[in-house]
Design a protein around this motif. Structure first.
Motif, mmCIF file in Angstrom:
data_model
loop_
_atom_site.group_PDB
_atom_site.id
_atom_site.type_symbol
_atom_site.label_atom_id
_atom_site.label_comp_id
_atom_site.label_asym_id
_atom_site.label_seq_id
_atom_site.Cartn_x
_atom_site.Cartn_y
_atom_site.Cartn_z
ATOM 1 N N PHE A 94 0.823 -1.210 0.000
ATOM 2 C CA PHE A 94 0.000 0.000 0.000
ATOM 3 C C PHE A 94 0.860 1.263 0.000
ATOM 4 O O PHE A 94 0.452 2.295 -0.548
ATOM 5 N N SER A 95 2.036 1.201 0.585
ATOM 6 C CA SER A 95 2.873 2.398 0.701
ATOM 7 C C SER A 95 3.816 2.605 -0.477
ATOM 8 O O SER A 95 4.485 3.631 -0.564
ATOM 9 N N THR A 96 3.880 1.634 -1.397
ATOM 10 C CA THR A 96 4.840 1.762 -2.506
ATOM 11 C C THR A 96 4.186 1.731 -3.882
ATOM 12 O O THR A 96 4.887 1.704 -4.894
ATOM 13 N N THR A 97 2.864 1.697 -3.941
ATOM 14 C CA THR A 97 2.164 1.650 -5.226
ATOM 15 C C THR A 97 1.269 2.865 -5.393
ATOM 16 O O THR A 97 0.872 3.506 -4.419
ATOM 17 N N ASN A 98 0.944 3.170 -6.649
ATOM 18 C CA ASN A 98 0.060 4.315 -6.910
ATOM 19 C C ASN A 98 -1.369 3.826 -7.169
ATOM 20 O O ASN A 98 -1.686 2.653 -7.042
ATOM 21 N N ASN A 99 -2.219 4.744 -7.560
ATOM 22 C CA ASN A 99 -3.647 4.425 -7.689
ATOM 23 C C ASN A 99 -3.993 3.634 -8.953
ATOM 24 O O ASN A 99 -5.156 3.276 -9.153
ATOM 25 N N SER A 100 -3.009 3.364 -9.816
ATOM 26 C CA SER A 100 -3.284 2.533 -10.993
ATOM 27 C C SER A 100 -3.317 1.054 -10.629
ATOM 28 O O SER A 100 -3.721 0.217 -11.428
ATOM 29 N N VAL A 101 -2.893 0.741 -9.424
ATOM 30 C CA VAL A 101 -2.771 -0.648 -8.980
ATOM 31 C C VAL A 101 -4.024 -1.108 -8.238
ATOM 32 O O VAL A 101 -4.661 -0.336 -7.531
ATOM 33 N N ARG A 102 -4.355 -2.380 -8.422
ATOM 34 C CA ARG A 102 -5.365 -3.032 -7.607
ATOM 35 C C ARG A 102 -4.760 -4.328 -7.063
ATOM 36 O O ARG A 102 -3.897 -4.933 -7.705
ATOM 37 N N ILE A 103 -5.223 -4.730 -5.887
ATOM 38 C CA ILE A 103 -4.623 -5.868 -5.199
ATOM 39 C C ILE A 103 -5.661 -6.962 -4.971
ATOM 40 O O ILE A 103 -6.755 -6.689 -4.458
ATOM 41 N N SER A 104 -5.309 -8.184 -5.373
ATOM 42 C CA SER A 104 -6.141 -9.359 -5.129
ATOM 43 C C SER A 104 -5.413 -10.279 -4.164
ATOM 44 O O SER A 104 -4.238 -10.579 -4.351
ATOM 45 N N VAL A 105 -6.112 -10.708 -3.119
ATOM 46 C CA VAL A 105 -5.542 -11.670 -2.180
ATOM 47 C C VAL A 105 -6.373 -12.944 -2.246
ATOM 48 O O VAL A 105 -7.601 -12.899 -2.127
ATOM 49 N N PHE A 106 -5.686 -14.064 -2.461
ATOM 50 C CA PHE A 106 -6.368 -15.353 -2.456
ATOM 51 C C PHE A 106 -6.054 -16.030 -1.136
ATOM 52 O O PHE A 106 -4.922 -16.458 -0.890
ATOM 53 N N ASN A 107 -7.056 -16.106 -0.263
ATOM 54 C CA ASN A 107 -6.916 -16.767 1.030
ATOM 55 C C ASN A 107 -7.046 -18.272 0.823
ATOM 56 O O ASN A 107 -8.136 -18.807 0.693
ATOM 57 N N ASN A 108 -5.902 -18.936 0.828
ATOM 58 C CA ASN A 108 -5.808 -20.316 0.367
ATOM 59 C C ASN A 108 -5.897 -21.314 1.526
ATOM 60 O O ASN A 108 -4.995 -22.113 1.759
ATOM 61 N N GLY A 109 -7.010 -21.254 2.272
ATOM 62 C CA GLY A 109 -7.182 -22.180 3.380
ATOM 63 C C GLY A 109 -6.481 -21.736 4.650
ATOM 64 O O GLY A 109 -6.025 -22.576 5.439
ATOM 65 N N SER A 110 -6.400 -20.418 4.875
ATOM 66 C CA SER A 110 -5.736 -19.905 6.077
ATOM 67 C C SER A 110 -6.661 -19.996 7.290
ATOM 68 O O SER A 110 -7.870 -20.187 7.161
ATOM 69 N N CYS A 111 -6.073 -19.794 8.472
ATOM 70 C CA CYS A 111 -6.827 -19.909 9.716
ATOM 71 C C CYS A 111 -7.754 -18.708 9.917
ATOM 72 O O CYS A 111 -7.686 -17.711 9.192
ATOM 73 N N GLU A 112 -8.607 -18.802 10.918
ATOM 74 C CA GLU A 112 -9.639 -17.793 11.156
ATOM 75 C C GLU A 112 -9.050 -16.414 11.442
ATOM 76 O O GLU A 112 -9.578 -15.404 10.978
ATOM 77 N N GLN A 113 -7.951 -16.337 12.190
ATOM 78 C CA GLN A 113 -7.350 -15.041 12.506
ATOM 79 C C GLN A 113 -6.864 -14.330 11.249
ATOM 80 O O GLN A 113 -7.020 -13.118 11.108
#
Length: 336
Positions: A51-70
């Protein structure tokens, strides 16, 4: 029963969501004592640095691949807070890194996709400099913000051909040898000889613009077109086992695209153990300004079919039995 018409039918065309999308597969199944105990804290550093090194042209996708509840709870809260974090995908089981990446790539439309492990700290300037390599080398298909002096012969047949016949190759001084040492420490094994810390192989585009030949794939940016040559079926391995070579490395090379890295180091691989310097360094990076224009070169080129066939020949020739000749031509030490 249905009443009325679905208004979305009147605007069915899907527009490009962004110029540059970042994909971060996350697998942290527990936070107990063991391999994953620092996983969430390292993930926080990774996403904070993004978030601190990219500009507004970027979008971020996170794939939660079976992680724990926290971890799932943390990601959902962050998703609701950050506009650039516009996509979160949840799977109750680990479907593997490659399948997680493809789930995003095949459902979105971007010019570039940065694929990153969840234990990477991004440094200021990485986005600008990676995009600049694509500008300077329209034939580039894969560019990493982390140069590696040992990656010059790893699925780089097309890159070798370009360097021999369309540009120039030179053996030059490593700009940040300490970064190579830090990568060694992060993976917990000895990787580089002293000669690798001194020099790396550089590709010149004949206009004075340079990039390091080859790169790894714990963090790398790819053109959308590279994925057109990937297998259509899902990967049957979660991680390693050749899945990244099959779905990323080989498609880039046989597709006629270059595999490059920035001359300077713009990211750190953190590993699975949290160290004090990581938070301190990340906080300093956040303080820096990240206001800049995105410079993605829309048009791309690749080697033609004849050049691709020749590239395989020269790769086998110079990286096989006659590697000694290649090293002699470019003054590369024998032990390299």
């Amino acid at each position: 029963m249905r009443i009325g018409n679905n208004p979305e039918k009147e605007k069915s065309k899907i527009s490009k969501t962004c110029l540059h999308r970042i994909i971060v597969p996350v697998y942290i199944p527990n936070l107990d004592i063991g391999y994953f105990k620092d996983g969430l804290e390292i993930l926080k550093i990774c996403l904070k640095s993004l978030f601190s090194t990219t500009n507004n042209s970027v979008r971020i996708s996170v794939f939660n691949n079976g992680s724990c509840e926290q971890v799932e709870e943390f990601l959902l809260n962050l998703y609701n807070q950050e506009d650039r974090f516009d996509q979160i995908l949840n799977s109750k089981v680990n479907i593997g890194k490659v399948n997680a990446i493809n789930a995003v790539v095949k459902s979105t439309e971007s010019l570039l996709y940065t694929i990153s492990d969840a234990d990477v700290m991004f440094l200021q300037g990485w986005q600008q400099n990676v995009e600049e390599v694509f500008n300077n080398f329209p034939e580039a298909g894969m560019v990493s913000p982390v140069p590696s002096s040992k990656a010059f012969s790893y699925y780089t047949a097309s890159t070798l051909f370009y360097g021999l016949f369309k540009g120039k190759l030179s053996f030059e001084k490593v700009r940040n040898p300490n970064a190579l040492c830090m990568f060694e420490q992060s993976i917990g094994s000895s990787l580089y000889k002293p000669c690798h810390l001194r020099n790396y192989l550089v590709v010149n585009n004949n206009s004075g613009k340079k990039a390091v030949m080859g790169c790894g794939h714990f963090v790398a940016t790819l053109r959308k077109e590279v994925f057109y040559s990937s297998p259509n079926k899902p990967s049957d391995t979660k991680i390693s086992g050749g899945s990244e070579a099959t779905y990323i490395d080989i498609p880039n090379d046989v597709g006629g695209f270059l595999r490059l890295a920035t001359l300077e180091n713009y990211a750190y691989h953190l590993g699975n153990v949290l160290e004090p310097w990581m938070n301190d360094f990340n906080d300093e990076e956040v303080k820096k300004s990240n206001e800049f224009l995105s410079n993605i070169y829309v048009k791309s080129r690749r080697l033609n079919n004849f050049e691709r066939r020749l590239s395989k020949f020269f790769s086998r020739f110079f990286f096989g039995k006659f590697s000694f000749l290649f090293k002699k031509i470019y003054n590369i030490p024998k032990e390299y």
